[in-house]
Design a protein around this motif. Structure first.
Motif, PDB file in Angstrom:
ATOM      1  N   PRO A  60      15.499   2.899   5.284  1.00  0.00           N
ATOM      2  CA  PRO A  60      14.576   1.850   5.724  1.00  0.00           C
ATOM      3  C   PRO A  60      14.529   0.722   4.688  1.00  0.00           C
ATOM      4  CG  PRO A  60      13.357   3.775   4.963  1.00  0.00           C
ATOM      5  CD  PRO A  60      14.802   4.083   4.756  1.00  0.00           C
ATOM      6  N   LEU A  61      14.436  -0.491   5.197  1.00  0.00           N
ATOM      7  CA  LEU A  61      14.283  -1.655   4.297  1.00  0.00           C
ATOM      8  C   LEU A  61      13.025  -2.395   4.726  1.00  0.00           C
ATOM      9  CD1 LEU A  61      15.508  -3.579   2.112  1.00  0.00           C
ATOM     10  CD2 LEU A  61      16.626  -4.790   3.991  1.00  0.00           C
ATOM     11  N   TYR A  62      12.188  -2.708   3.709  1.00  0.00           N
ATOM     12  CA  TYR A  62      10.947  -3.437   3.980  1.00  0.00           C
ATOM     13  C   TYR A  62      11.069  -4.817   3.346  1.00  0.00           C
ATOM     14  CZ  TYR A  62       9.346   1.367   4.675  1.00  0.00           C
ATOM     15  OH  TYR A  62       9.230   2.655   5.095  1.00  0.00           O
ATOM     16  N   VAL A  63      10.576  -5.843   4.028  1.00  0.00           N
ATOM     17  CA  VAL A  63      10.542  -7.181   3.424  1.00  0.00           C
ATOM     18  C   VAL A  63       9.157  -7.775   3.611  1.00  0.00           C
ATOM     19  CG1 VAL A  63      13.002  -7.691   3.665  1.00  0.00           C
ATOM     20  CG2 VAL A  63      11.440  -8.251   5.527  1.00  0.00           C
ATOM     21  N   ALA A  64       8.734  -8.568   2.626  1.00  0.00           N
ATOM     22  CA  ALA A  64       7.438  -9.252   2.719  1.00  0.00           C
ATOM     23  C   ALA A  64       7.497 -10.529   1.898  1.00  0.00           C
ATOM     24  CB  ALA A  64       6.325  -8.347   2.195  1.00  0.00           C
ATOM     25  N   ASN A  65       6.800 -11.551   2.374  1.00  0.00           N
ATOM     26  CA  ASN A  65       6.671 -12.787   1.614  1.00  0.00           C
ATOM     27  C   ASN A  65       5.390 -12.692   0.788  1.00  0.00           C
ATOM     28  OD1 ASN A  65       8.893 -14.509   2.871  1.00  0.00           O
ATOM     29  ND2 ASN A  65       7.757 -13.764   4.651  1.00  0.00           N
ATOM     30  N   VAL A  66       5.557 -12.691  -0.536  1.00  0.00           N
ATOM     31  CA  VAL A  66       4.377 -12.521  -1.392  1.00  0.00           C
ATOM     32  C   VAL A  66       4.387 -13.577  -2.486  1.00  0.00           C
ATOM     33  CG1 VAL A  66       4.032 -10.050  -0.977  1.00  0.00           C
ATOM     34  CG2 VAL A  66       5.674 -10.803  -2.706  1.00  0.00           C
ATOM     35  N   PRO A  67       3.183 -14.000  -2.944  1.00  0.00           N
ATOM     36  CA  PRO A  67       3.125 -15.023  -3.995  1.00  0.00           C
ATOM     37  C   PRO A  67       3.355 -14.447  -5.389  1.00  0.00           C
ATOM     38  CG  PRO A  67       0.919 -14.491  -3.213  1.00  0.00           C
ATOM     39  CD  PRO A  67       1.853 -13.650  -2.414  1.00  0.00           C
ATOM     40  N   ARG A 116      -1.134 -10.845  -6.750  1.00  0.00           N
ATOM     41  CA  ARG A 116      -2.320 -10.509  -7.561  1.00  0.00           C
ATOM     42  C   ARG A 116      -2.329  -9.059  -8.030  1.00  0.00           C
ATOM     43  NH1 ARG A 116      -7.387 -12.792  -4.516  1.00  0.00           N
ATOM     44  NH2 ARG A 116      -6.096 -13.465  -2.788  1.00  0.00           N
ATOM     45  N   LYS A 117      -1.159  -8.427  -8.038  1.00  0.00           N
ATOM     46  CA  LYS A 117      -1.034  -7.074  -8.602  1.00  0.00           C
ATOM     47  C   LYS A 117      -0.158  -7.199  -9.847  1.00  0.00           C
ATOM     48  CE  LYS A 117      -2.689  -5.029  -4.733  1.00  0.00           C
ATOM     49  NZ  LYS A 117      -2.565  -6.147  -3.781  1.00  0.00           N
ATOM     50  N   GLU A 138      12.657 -18.998  -1.781  1.00  0.00           N
ATOM     51  CA  GLU A 138      13.039 -19.766  -2.961  1.00  0.00           C
ATOM     52  C   GLU A 138      13.432 -18.849  -4.108  1.00  0.00           C
ATOM     53  OE1 GLU A 138      10.676 -23.878  -2.470  1.00  0.00           O
ATOM     54  OE2 GLU A 138       9.517 -22.246  -3.325  1.00  0.00           O
ATOM     55  N   SER A 139      12.953 -17.588  -4.024  1.00  0.00           N
ATOM     56  CA  SER A 139      13.403 -16.586  -4.972  1.00  0.00           C
ATOM     57  C   SER A 139      13.179 -15.215  -4.335  1.00  0.00           C
ATOM     58  CB  SER A 139      12.658 -16.688  -6.296  1.00  0.00           C
ATOM     59  OG  SER A 139      13.310 -15.876  -7.264  1.00  0.00           O
ATOM     60  N   ASN A 140      13.643 -14.173  -5.012  1.00  0.00           N
ATOM     61  CA  ASN A 140      13.575 -12.837  -4.439  1.00  0.00           C
ATOM     62  C   ASN A 140      13.227 -11.816  -5.512  1.00  0.00           C
ATOM     63  OD1 ASN A 140      14.965 -13.555  -1.679  1.00  0.00           O
ATOM     64  ND2 ASN A 140      16.270 -14.411  -3.291  1.00  0.00           N
ATOM     65  N   ALA A 141      12.732 -10.683  -5.045  1.00  0.00           N
ATOM     66  CA  ALA A 141      12.451  -9.578  -5.967  1.00  0.00           C
ATOM     67  C   ALA A 141      12.685  -8.269  -5.224  1.00  0.00           C
ATOM     68  CB  ALA A 141      11.015  -9.659  -6.478  1.00  0.00           C
ATOM     69  N   ILE A 142      12.960  -7.208  -5.976  1.00  0.00           N
ATOM     70  CA  ILE A 142      13.208  -5.905  -5.375  1.00  0.00           C
ATOM     71  C   ILE A 142      12.264  -4.884  -6.023  1.00  0.00           C
ATOM     72  CG2 ILE A 142      14.920  -4.091  -4.959  1.00  0.00           C
ATOM     73  CD1 ILE A 142      17.096  -6.221  -5.439  1.00  0.00           C
ATOM     74  N   ALA A 143      11.700  -4.041  -5.164  1.00  0.00           N
ATOM     75  CA  ALA A 143      10.833  -2.975  -5.680  1.00  0.00           C
ATOM     76  C   ALA A 143      11.167  -1.685  -4.937  1.00  0.00           C
ATOM     77  CB  ALA A 143       9.359  -3.336  -5.471  1.00  0.00           C
ATOM     78  N   SER A 144      10.713  -0.556  -5.508  1.00  0.00           N
ATOM     79  CA  SER A 144      10.855   0.696  -4.781  1.00  0.00           C
ATOM     80  C   SER A 144       9.880   0.685  -3.600  1.00  0.00           C
ATOM     81  CB  SER A 144      10.549   1.871  -5.715  1.00  0.00           C
ATOM     82  OG  SER A 144       9.164   1.809  -6.056  1.00  0.00           O
ATOM     83  N   GLU A 145      10.060   1.604  -2.689  1.00  0.00           N
ATOM     84  CA  GLU A 145       9.173   1.640  -1.520  1.00  0.00           C
ATOM     85  C   GLU A 145       7.715   1.767  -1.927  1.00  0.00           C
ATOM     86  OE1 GLU A 145      11.543   4.893   0.158  1.00  0.00           O
ATOM     87  OE2 GLU A 145      11.459   3.818   2.064  1.00  0.00           O
ATOM     88  N   ALA A 146       7.426   2.660  -2.891  1.00  0.00           N
ATOM     89  CA  ALA A 146       6.043   2.905  -3.307  1.00  0.00           C
ATOM     90  C   ALA A 146       5.424   1.651  -3.885  1.00  0.00           C
ATOM     91  CB  ALA A 146       6.004   4.046  -4.325  1.00  0.00           C
ATOM     92  N   THR A 147       6.164   0.982  -4.762  1.00  0.00           N
ATOM     93  CA  THR A 147       5.667  -0.255  -5.366  1.00  0.00           C
ATOM     94  C   THR A 147       5.464  -1.317  -4.285  1.00  0.00           C
ATOM     95  OG1 THR A 147       6.951   0.312  -7.337  1.00  0.00           O
ATOM     96  CG2 THR A 147       6.105  -1.942  -7.185  1.00  0.00           C
ATOM     97  N   ALA A 201       0.017  -5.329   0.320  1.00  0.00           N
ATOM     98  CA  ALA A 201      -1.130  -4.595   0.840  1.00  0.00           C
ATOM     99  C   ALA A 201      -1.216  -4.761   2.352  1.00  0.00           C
ATOM    100  CB  ALA A 201      -2.401  -5.103   0.182  1.00  0.00           C
ATOM    101  N   GLY A 202      -1.579  -3.673   3.005  1.00  0.00           N
ATOM    102  CA  GLY A 202      -1.721  -3.764   4.446  1.00  0.00           C
ATOM    103  C   GLY A 202      -0.467  -3.389   5.189  1.00  0.00           C
ATOM    104  N   ARG A 203       0.645  -3.235   4.454  1.00  0.00           N
ATOM    105  CA  ARG A 203       1.853  -2.821   5.145  1.00  0.00           C
ATOM    106  C   ARG A 203       1.826  -1.312   5.343  1.00  0.00           C
ATOM    107  NH1 ARG A 203       6.398  -5.938   5.767  1.00  0.00           N
ATOM    108  NH2 ARG A 203       7.151  -4.042   6.755  1.00  0.00           N
ATOM    109  N   ASN A 204       2.127  -0.903   6.542  1.00  0.00           N
ATOM    110  CA  ASN A 204       2.092   0.505   6.912  1.00  0.00           C
ATOM    111  C   ASN A 204       3.439   1.151   6.610  1.00  0.00           C
ATOM    112  OD1 ASN A 204       2.013   2.941   8.190  1.00  0.00           O
ATOM    113  ND2 ASN A 204       0.899   2.170   9.980  1.00  0.00           N
TER     114      ASN A 204
END
Lengths: 415, 227
Positions: free
Chosen positions: A123-130, A201-202, A219-228, A234-237
């Motif tokens: 599974p791959l999750y994506v989100a736009n976060v500040p 804000r984390k 404009e930029s990207n970041a990668i995290a583990s699923e847990a992170t 927040a709010g992603r199921n």
């Protein structure tokens, strides 16, 4: 026919008996002689030839650059898709593009496992976060990928074993060092030692970098583990994923597996092969962003400018030599022959102008790739396509200029 | 055999009440091998007659038979084919500036698919020698004098062995001495080769080269006594 009494006048030695009335139809000489005539005419005035060629070179250059930039943008738009190391992909039926995907139940991936060809699913999750710039404190949105570090799904530049290993620790991320500079001097901050930042804000620790770069969607990207990822976004199921990557067993038929999956899975997900996934994303940008239109306009302008220049040269060549063209017509040259002369001139201009245009474009592609980090690639199909455009451009110019030949009336030569 | 046979030829420009008739019911015969001059005031219709004989204009009324080809009702194809058997000499030389003298002359041979390049150039060179320009074969028209250019034009008009040579004011751009010399040359070459020549001219100094002089007035022929 009138019966005629030849004048009984002394006519000295009429050595040439007039040929029989039955005239052979005028046979057209091939293409070689008109071509040679065109070339002789062009080379006779090197300055005018250079002016005409510069127009073709300019058009060639402009078209190559427009097409190059357009394809570079499209390539950047599907950089992520092309870096995914899997064979088939699931996305929600209503997803239009990766950055704004609708998530679908993770259960679909479990269902896909039922297919014998499937080796594993990721599974791959994506989100736009500040992200808060650590130097200026300003927030800018980046695209965060959440993925199992052990799956090695993402093949971005610089993602090595150590990097994946590093983000198995909670609250750590990898940062895109090719993102826009507005996100802060990530690389130099990282060189100074452990470095913490604020994502949505984390508090997170940046433990490494990779190279992807700004795309249309981020404009930029970041990668995290699923847990992170779940903690930051927040709010992603966790049971709702954005992209389901499916790795098939070696030797499996991708197309057959795709069909089997389509039959197996409910209609809420779409199944893509990797080329299809990239094409899907490309189509989205082609439709949403007027990229094709903008660059197409650039190409059209190049063609029009080239057309006008070539037409001007051909037209003025005909106008200035109208008397000579009329003379040739009087001598028995057909309109078709003279049209072939003009078309030959057009083709000579196309070929002679395209060559230096191609060489200059190769140079500019190099510069663009090295200096402004937009990878432009010269391919044979692209060169062939641009040559075809230039060719058509010169033919059209020639066809318009040929109309001027009608003004060359041999009867006007006698006044 | 006659090179040109004209019977009842009329021609007019325009139509309706504004139509202008320039040729009235002409009869003219030019036997093969003759040098014929056509004189007459401006607007008398000389040039129209020349363009009709040269198959450069469609015949409207009457018969105009040139080198055995009837031009009344002739289509463009027939006229183009006929033009290839005529040599034209213009008021201005009308040489192609981007071709050398030899290449210009060879242009008259390029329409003959039976000739190869070597043959064309050899014949062009021989013709230039005949007009006294053996040393100018590789010269471009821009470096030739007016008389030399007109001689190149004569070579071009003769090289493909046309049955008929048509010239329109060929001395107009030349001084009187050069003009006369050029026309004497044309006449000599035509006679040597048995060519028919039809010259429209205002120039009274070249009357001596003609076998016959035809005068024209208001679209009608007046045939004066031979010179």
């Amino acid at each position: 026919m009138n019966e005629l009494a030849p004048l009984a006048r002394a006519s000295p030695a009429p050595a040439t008996p007039a040929p029989a009335p039955a005239l052979p139809p005028p046979r057209g000489p091939g293409l070689r002689l008109p071509f040679r005539l065109a070339w002789r005419q062009l080379r006779h005035e090197p300055a005018r030839l250079a002016a005409a060629l510069s127009g073709v070179v300019f058009a060639t250059l402009l078209i190559f650059m427009q097409i190059g930039f357009m394809n570079a943008l499209f390539d950047s738009a599907v950089l992520v898709q092309n870096s995914l190391r899997a064979d088939l992909f699931l996305m929600h039926r209503t997803t239009e593009a990766l950055w704004r995907s609708t998530s679908f139940p993770r259960a679909r991936l479990a269902q896909a496992l039922a297919l014998p060809e499937v080796e594993r699913v990721v599974p791959l999750y994506v989100a736009n976060v500040p992200w808060k710039n650590p130097e200026t404190g300003l927030n800018r949105t980046l695209l965060l990928f959440g993925v199992d570090p052990t799956a090695k799904l993402l093949g971005f530049h610089g993602l090595d074993e150590a990097a994946w290993q590093a983000i198995t620790r909670p609250d750590t991320i990898l940062f895109d060092e090719r993102g826009k500079p507005e996100f802060g001097p990530i690389r130099s901050l990282l060189a100074q030692g452990p470095f913490f930042g604020e994502l949505n804000r984390k508090r997170v620790e940046v433990v490494g970098t990779f190279g992807l770069g700004a795309t249309f969607s981020s404009e930029s990207n970041a990668i995290a583990s699923e847990a992170t990822f779940w903690r930051i976004a927040a709010g992603r199921n966790p049971s709702q994923v954005d992209v389901g990557a499916i790795v098939l067993k070696p030797g499996a038929d991708v197309v057959a597996a795709k069909r089997a999956l389509q039959a197996l899975l409910p209609d809420d997900v779409m199944v893509f092969t990797r080329p299809e996934l990239a094409q899907f994303e490309r189509d989205y940008w082609a439709n949403v962003a007027p990229i094709g239109f903008i660059f197409g306009l650039g190409v059209a302008i190049g063609l029009v400018v080239g057309c006008v220049i070539v037409y001007q040269i051909l037209f003025s060549d005909i106008s200035r030599h109208l008397g000579e063209y009329a003379t040739l017509k009087a001598m028995g040259y057909t309109n078709g022959y003279l049209a072939r002369v003009v078309m030959s001139a057009a083709l000579i201009l196309a070929v002679l102008g395209f060559m230096p245009g191609l060489v200059l474009s190769l140079g500019l592609y190099e510069i663009a790739t090295a200096q402004i980090f937009i990878p432009l690639h010269m391919t044979i199909p692209r060169a062939a396509f641009v040559f075809a455009l230039i060719f058509v451009m010169c033919v059209v110019s020639g066809l318009i200029a040929i109309r001027k030949l009608r003004d060359a009336d041999p009867a006007d030569m006698f006044r | 055999m006659n090179a040109v046979e004209i019977r009842g030829l009329s021609h007019r420009y325009g139509s309706g009440p504004t139509a202008l008739t320039v040729l009235h019911d002409l009869d003219l015969t030019i036997p093969s091998g003759e040098v014929v001059l056509l004189t007459g005031p401006s607007g008398s219709g000389k040039t129209t007659l020349l363009t009709l004989i040269g198959a450069l204009r469609a015949v409207q009324t009457g018969s105009c038979r040139v080198l055995g080809t009837e031009l009344a009702n002739a289509d463009e194809r027939t006229r183009v084919a006929l033009r290839r058997r005529i040599g034209f000499i213009f008021q201005h030389h009308n040489l192609l500036g981007f071709l050398t003298a030899r290449e210009n002359v060879a242009m008259a041979l390029e329409l003959d698919p039976d000739l190869d390049e070597a043959e064309r150039l050899a014949r062009a060179e021989a013709m230039l020698r005949a007009v006294g320009l053996a040393d100018k074969v590789d010269a471009y028209p821009a470096v030739l004098s007016g008389g030399q250019r007109q001689r190149v034009a004569i070579a071009r008009a003769l090289v493909h062995e046309p049955g008929l040579i048509l010239a329109d004011e060929p001395t107009a751009a030349l001084d009187s001495k050069t003009g006369h010399e050029t026309m004497v040359l044309l006449q000599r070459l035509a006679k040597e080769r048995g060519r028919t020549v039809f010259i429209v001219t205002h120039d009274p100094r070249i009357h001596d080269i003609a076998d016959r002089i035809v005068a024209m007035e208001d679209g009608r022929l007046v045939e004066p006594a031979p010179h």
